[in-house]
Design an enzyme around this catalytic site. Structure first.
Site, PDB file in Angstrom:
ATOM      1  N   SER A   1      -2.852   3.413  -5.994  1.00  0.00           N
ATOM      2  CA  SER A   1      -4.242   3.238  -6.410  1.00  0.00           C
ATOM      3  C   SER A   1      -5.217   3.936  -5.489  1.00  0.00           C
ATOM      4  O   SER A   1      -4.936   4.170  -4.318  1.00  0.00           O
ATOM      5  CB  SER A   1      -4.549   1.732  -6.441  1.00  0.00           C
ATOM      6  OG  SER A   1      -5.922   1.518  -6.643  1.00  0.00           O
ATOM      7  N   GLY A   2      -6.402   4.205  -6.020  1.00  0.00           N
ATOM      8  CA  GLY A   2      -7.506   4.710  -5.211  1.00  0.00           C
ATOM      9  C   GLY A   2      -8.308   3.587  -4.589  1.00  0.00           C
ATOM     10  O   GLY A   2      -9.274   3.822  -3.859  1.00  0.00           O
ATOM     11  N   ASP A   3      -7.941   2.344  -4.906  1.00  0.00           N
ATOM     12  CA  ASP A   3      -8.660   1.201  -4.325  1.00  0.00           C
ATOM     13  C   ASP A   3      -7.631   0.115  -4.009  1.00  0.00           C
ATOM     14  O   ASP A   3      -6.442   0.407  -3.929  1.00  0.00           O
ATOM     15  CB  ASP A   3      -9.761   0.743  -5.288  1.00  0.00           C
ATOM     16  CG  ASP A   3     -10.944   0.123  -4.555  1.00  0.00           C
ATOM     17  OD1 ASP A   3     -10.708  -0.706  -3.664  1.00  0.00           O
ATOM     18  OD2 ASP A   3     -12.108   0.457  -4.873  1.00  0.00           O
ATOM     19  N   ASP A   4      -8.061  -1.129  -3.844  1.00  0.00           N
ATOM     20  CA  ASP A   4      -7.128  -2.172  -3.425  1.00  0.00           C
ATOM     21  C   ASP A   4      -6.030  -2.370  -4.476  1.00  0.00           C
ATOM     22  O   ASP A   4      -6.307  -2.393  -5.677  1.00  0.00           O
ATOM     23  CB  ASP A   4      -7.877  -3.483  -3.216  1.00  0.00           C
ATOM     24  CG  ASP A   4      -8.957  -3.346  -2.146  1.00  0.00           C
ATOM     25  OD1 ASP A   4      -8.694  -2.699  -1.123  1.00  0.00           O
ATOM     26  OD2 ASP A   4     -10.067  -3.884  -2.345  1.00  0.00           O
TER      27      ASP A   4
ATOM     28  N   SER B   1      -1.899   3.031  -1.098  1.00  0.00           N
ATOM     29  CA  SER B   1      -3.348   3.182  -1.257  1.00  0.00           C
ATOM     30  C   SER B   1      -3.963   3.606   0.075  1.00  0.00           C
ATOM     31  O   SER B   1      -4.383   2.770   0.873  1.00  0.00           O
ATOM     32  CB  SER B   1      -3.968   1.866  -1.747  1.00  0.00           C
ATOM     33  OG  SER B   1      -5.354   2.050  -1.904  1.00  0.00           O
TER      34      SER B   1
END
Ligand code: NAG
Ligand code: NAG
Ligand code: NAG
Ligand code: NAG
Ligand code: NAG
Ligand code: NAG
Ligand code: NAG
Length: 478
Positions: free
Chosen positions: A258-261, A292
């Protein structure tokens, strides 16, 4: 019970045949798809009496025809069976372009292997809806929110599953518009179920969500398992799973890039979350693997104003991830993060193993109360191994509102070639530690032989046995 799922070698073999042009259709098809008339069986919280295929409602799997009306008609039609044993809607192999649609109660959406639900990139396919009451505003800006791709509200007994079928959010156009500041409204989530109970989301591959992937909110009794969730590591806000004001939740056997959590546990934002007052509680997170580079394996917050409590996490893995468990909050949030238990993390290449932030900022509007201070207490971590770490602990609380009750035991952190000189920065933090390498800050007092707690009982959702459900496949080709 003929059920075919190719092993990796078979897929590779098929790929090399394709490359060589030596393709034998009958072999490939029988390998890749269930045969006509064969039974597909799958585990679910409830089986259904009625079965329909998307094609019964005019669905077209050519990848370019919109199936929004077909999905909506199918769900509308099958909702009549809610009180008569429920219904399962089968999405057969093919590429099914669609905009937003809602599910119904006592209902299963089954996405077959080889089926891809392709999210439309047309904003008009996602009717605007009100902000969430516990947020007061959309998360991307003050406007409304685009409906999620797959939605539902006030439902009971909903299953979204498959034999590793795919939902492709086609997020790139949304990410571009977001970066260019061209969106007046909050991007769609991939799956959002609100005010619902008895939810299962399992055995699927989810890719490229416009924003958060899976967002159960104001809901309870939720199983999310056997999922592969991926988005580019530089895509904005593509959180994997965000349980938000939810109770009795299980997340298990999930692989997330992912690009986030990877997992973000939430419960509303500042004054809106405080007045809504619905915590996320009773959750088990087990065997999650995360990649991530700019975010956390599991974040608690930053929206935590309704409270987060009784969260257990075990057997977690992160590779090239910014931090492991991160607590994110700020003055104005109110609420609490308490009774968090983590047992067993295997971490490879990480900026911070332990990270807490009491100055996260980001407020919905100027109406937040600076005196609304969050309570962070009773946070237990044990049995952690990490390698190639830049800094062991970056732990900040809030001046005048220390984060307390930390416990760290049996933690072994191997440092990278260029580690920070200061390995533990603890400010407004208090707790205990034992058997931690490198040696902790003095705020985490080593009182000798202790072991941090991990609850022995199971939360109720962890004792639910799935049934074996089935349907008879039709002849379908890509
Ligand atoms: C929808 O349900 C009705 C029964 O109410 C049924 O007669 C009809 O065939 C169904 N429509 C489709 C497209 O399957
Ligand atoms: C889906 O349900 C939500 C919440 O009830 C509603 O606001 C929205 O209009 C529905 N969307 C569609 C496409 O029916
Ligand atoms: C779902 O995943 C579980 C665990 O990998 C597996 O045992 C089961 O067979 C899968 N079901 C389907 C229908 O693929
Ligand atoms: C499901 O598909 C994804 C993407 O192709 C793959 O990485 C994953 O291993 C598959 N999972 C199972 C259980 O086959
Ligand atoms: C310490 O943690 C490691 C990694 O989880 C584990 O293998 C080991 O058994 C633990 N030691 C004790 C004494 O619990
Ligand atoms: C260690 O971490 C650095 C980044 O800090 C990364 O560039 C490097 O590839 C990692 N080494 C290994 C062996 O994982
Ligand atoms: C330690 O953390 C505090 C706040 O969390 C920060 O203000 C300070 O600059 C940090 N110190 C170092 C040396 O990084």
């Amino acid at each position: 019970m003929a059920f075919f799922q190719p092993s990796k070698p078979v897929t590779n073999l098929v790929a090399s045949f394709l490359l060589l042009g030596l393709i034998n259709i009958s072999i490939v098809e029988s390998r890749r798809h269930v045969l006509e008339g064969s039974d597909v069986s799958y585990p679910a919280i409830n089986c259904r009496k009625h079965t329909a295929f998307l094609t019964d409602f005019g669905g077209n799997g050519d990848g370019t025809t919109s199936n929004t009306a077909a999905f909506q008609a199918a769900v509308q039609n099958l909702s009549q069976f809610a009180d008569d044993g429920g219904a399962q809607l089968i999405v057969p192999p093919g590429k099914w372009l669609t905009g937003s649609f809602n599910l119904t109660s006592h209902f299963t959406l089954f996405i077959q292997y080889g089926a891809v639900i392709l999210a439309s990139q047309d904003e008009g396919e996602y009717p605007l809806i009100e902000p969430l009451p516990s947020y007061g505003h959309g998360r991307d800006g003050p406007g409304g929110r685009f409906s999620s791709l797959i939605g539902g509200s006030h439902l009971t007994d909903v299953v979204i599953t498959g034999d590793n079928g795919t939902i492709d959010g086609q997020g790139s156009s949304w990410w571009d518009k977001f970066h260019q500041g061209k969106l007046a409204n909050t991007r769609p989530y991939m799956i959002e179920l609100m005010y619902s109970n008895q939810i299962q989301i399992s055995n699927l591959t989810l890719i490229n969500s416009p924003s958060w992937f899976v967002h159960p909110v104001y809901s309870s009794d939720i199983i999310m398992q056997d999922l592969t969730i991926t988005a580019p590591v530089d895509s904005p806000n593509t959180d994997g799973i965000d349980p938000d004001s939810c109770k009795n939740v299980k997340i298990q056997d999930v692989f997330i890039v992912s690009g986030d959590d990877c997992v973000a546990v939430k419960s509303g934002w500042d004054q809106y979350g405080i007045s809504f007052g619905m915590p996320t509680e009773q959750m088990i997170i087990r065997r999650v693997t995360c990649i991530s580079p700019d975010s956390a394996l599991v974040a608690l917050g930053s929206e935590m104003s309704g409270g987060i409590t009784n969260i257990r996490a075990e057997d977690l893995t992160a590779i090239n991830t910014e931090s492991a468990i991160r607590i994110k909050t700020a003055p104005g949030r109110g609420g609490y993060v308490t009774d968090i238990f983590v047992d067993g993390m295997n971490l490879q290449t990480m900026k911070y193993v332990f990270w807490t932030t009491g100055a996260y900022g980001q407020h919905p509007d100027p109406g937040w109360d600076p005196k609304a201070l969050p309570k962070v207490d009773h946070i237990h971590y044990r049995n952690v191994v990490a390698q190639n770490v830049t800094m062991a602990g970056n732990m900040g609380g809030i001046d005048g509102d220390s984060f307390t009750g930390f416990c760290l035991t049996n933690v072994t952190i191997g440092l990278s070639d260029n580690p920070k000189k200061l390995q533990w920065n603890c400010t407004d933090i208090a707790g205990l530690s034992h058997n931690v390498t490198p040696k902790t800050c003095t705020n985490l007092v080593d009182e000798g032989l202790i072991e941090c707690e991990y609850p022995k009982d199971l939360i109720p959702i962890d004792t639910v046995q799935l049934q074996t459900c089935s349907f008879t496949a039709k002849n379908q080709f890509l």
